[in-house]
Design a protein around this motif. Sequence first.
Motif, PDB file in Angstrom:
ATOM      1  N   VAL A 122       0.878  -1.159   0.000  1.00 18.67           N
ATOM      2  CA  VAL A 122       0.000   0.000   0.000  1.00 18.67           C
ATOM      3  C   VAL A 122       0.918   1.211   0.000  1.00 18.67           C
ATOM      4  O   VAL A 122       1.874   1.274   0.782  1.00 18.67           O
ATOM      5  N   ALA A 123       0.655   2.159  -0.887  1.00 19.88           N
ATOM      6  CA  ALA A 123       1.476   3.368  -0.979  1.00 19.88           C
ATOM      7  C   ALA A 123       0.776   4.535  -0.293  1.00 19.88           C
ATOM      8  O   ALA A 123      -0.447   4.561  -0.185  1.00 19.88           O
ATOM      9  N   ASP A 124       1.566   5.486   0.164  1.00 19.65           N
ATOM     10  CA  ASP A 124       1.029   6.661   0.855  1.00 19.65           C
ATOM     11  C   ASP A 124       0.088   7.485  -0.014  1.00 19.65           C
ATOM     12  O   ASP A 124      -0.849   8.080   0.488  1.00 19.65           O
ATOM     13  N   ASN A 125       0.348   7.530  -1.307  1.00 21.01           N
ATOM     14  CA  ASN A 125      -0.407   8.438  -2.168  1.00 21.01           C
ATOM     15  C   ASN A 125      -1.172   7.720  -3.286  1.00 21.01           C
ATOM     16  O   ASN A 125      -1.375   8.268  -4.351  1.00 21.01           O
ATOM     17  N   SER A 126      -1.606   6.504  -3.032  1.00 24.76           N
ATOM     18  CA  SER A 126      -2.285   5.745  -4.066  1.00 24.76           C
ATOM     19  C   SER A 126      -3.557   5.094  -3.521  1.00 24.76           C
ATOM     20  O   SER A 126      -3.567   4.602  -2.400  1.00 24.76           O
ATOM     21  N   PRO A 127      -4.632   5.041  -4.332  1.00 22.91           N
ATOM     22  CA  PRO A 127      -5.856   4.369  -3.902  1.00 22.91           C
ATOM     23  C   PRO A 127      -5.833   2.860  -4.175  1.00 22.91           C
ATOM     24  O   PRO A 127      -6.849   2.195  -4.074  1.00 22.91           O
ATOM     25  N   TYR A 128      -4.672   2.325  -4.519  1.00 18.30           N
ATOM     26  CA  TYR A 128      -4.556   0.916  -4.905  1.00 18.30           C
ATOM     27  C   TYR A 128      -3.795   0.088  -3.876  1.00 18.30           C
ATOM     28  O   TYR A 128      -2.895   0.572  -3.197  1.00 18.30           O
ATOM     29  N   LEU A 129      -4.153  -1.195  -3.839  1.00 20.55           N
ATOM     30  CA  LEU A 129      -3.330  -2.217  -3.205  1.00 20.55           C
ATOM     31  C   LEU A 129      -2.572  -2.864  -4.356  1.00 20.55           C
ATOM     32  O   LEU A 129      -3.182  -3.282  -5.348  1.00 20.55           O
ATOM     33  N   GLU A 149      -4.156   8.000 -10.289  1.00 27.71           N
ATOM     34  CA  GLU A 149      -3.101   7.126  -9.784  1.00 27.71           C
ATOM     35  C   GLU A 149      -2.519   7.649  -8.476  1.00 27.71           C
ATOM     36  O   GLU A 149      -2.027   6.889  -7.662  1.00 27.71           O
ATOM     37  N   SER A 150      -2.551   8.950  -8.308  1.00 27.10           N
ATOM     38  CA  SER A 150      -1.944   9.564  -7.135  1.00 27.10           C
ATOM     39  C   SER A 150      -2.952  10.521  -6.500  1.00 27.10           C
ATOM     40  O   SER A 150      -3.616  11.283  -7.197  1.00 27.10           O
ATOM     41  N   ILE A 151      -3.044  10.454  -5.176  1.00 27.82           N
ATOM     42  CA  ILE A 151      -3.935  11.349  -4.457  1.00 27.82           C
ATOM     43  C   ILE A 151      -3.178  11.982  -3.308  1.00 27.82           C
ATOM     44  O   ILE A 151      -2.194  11.429  -2.815  1.00 27.82           O
ATOM     45  N   ALA A 152      -3.626  13.148  -2.900  1.00 32.10           N
ATOM     46  CA  ALA A 152      -2.973  13.830  -1.791  1.00 32.10           C
ATOM     47  C   ALA A 152      -3.097  12.994  -0.526  1.00 32.10           C
ATOM     48  O   ALA A 152      -4.151  12.430  -0.241  1.00 32.10           O
TER      49      ALA A 152
END
Length: 72
Positions: free
Chosen positions: A33-40, A62-65
């Motif tokens: 899980v990434a800090d700035n992503s809505p994906y697993l 792909e990237s969110i605040a």
Amino acid sequence: MNILSSLILFLKIAGISAASGLYYHGGQELYAVADNSPYLYHYGIGAQTLHKILLDSTQSGESIAKGRKDDL
């Protein structure tokens, strides 16, 4: 392949920013899980495949605040 080798391969995968959580499963799979992503992210070690699982359907990019992303 040992865990260190697997993590080194995982770090070279394009499209993944800094991972805030990692799960190593069965010697053949890594989840992140990434800090700035809505994906697993799911990485198949043997096949060297990357799959993305959308965790939040209200997010479209792909990237969110970080402040707008729920912590898991």
